[in-house]
Design a protein around this motif. Structure first.
Motif: not given
Length: 156
Positions: A3-17, A40-46
């Motif tokens: 996946v592109d870098l922006k999407t990867r960073i967004l995914l990782l950030t959501s998992f960390f949050i 909301i915390f649980m469903l953010l990465p999804i």
């Protein structure tokens, strides 16, 4: 699947949050009165994981474990139907049901997103962070004031 870098960073950030949100829930910073915040915390990465999933579907890219995804969705829908039928048969209250259904299906979707859209390095980094956060949460939530040396030496 890359996946592109922006999407990867967004995914990782959501998992960390999400992980930090679970940490705050575990150490009782977020009380049970704020269950909406916990969900909301649980469903953010999804919610964020829908972005690369849609990209894959539009670009017709292959994803790993799609048959397992179909099986998981079938089992989730079966769980919902059976739970509704059983709750109706015993005239039960449905208040707990949506939360339990979400807690059943969320780890499955997390794993699917992890496997398909993150690299092995990202997964290892996230697991290390999760382990560190869980150790810290354990020590914060443990009441060491009631533990004596006699208790410690009795276990040795």
């Amino acid at each position: 699947m890359k996946v592109d870098l922006k999407t990867r960073i967004l995914l990782l950030t959501s998992f960390f949050i999400t992980l930090i949100g679970n940490f705050l829930d575990y150490i009782n910073v977020i009380s049970d009165a704020n269950t909406l915040i916990v969900y909301i915390f649980m469903l953010l990465p999804i919610a964020v994981g829908i972005i690369p999933l849609c990209q894959c579907l539009f670009n017709k890219n292959k994803m790993k474990y799609t048959s397992e995804l179909k099986t998981g969705i079938f089992l989730f829908i079966s769980f919902i139907v059976i739970s509704n039928v059983k709750a109706y048969q015993v005239d039960a209250n449905f208040n707990f049901f949506p939360g339990e259904a979400i807690r059943l299906f969320v780890p499955f979707l997390y794993a699917f997103i992890f496997i398909n859209f993150l690299s092995m390095h990202d997964i290892e980094m996230f697991m290390k962070f999760g382990l560190l956060l869980s150790i810290v949460a354990f020590f914060i939530s443990t009441d060491f004031s009631t533990i004596t040396l006699k208790d410690i030496f009795s276990r040795i």
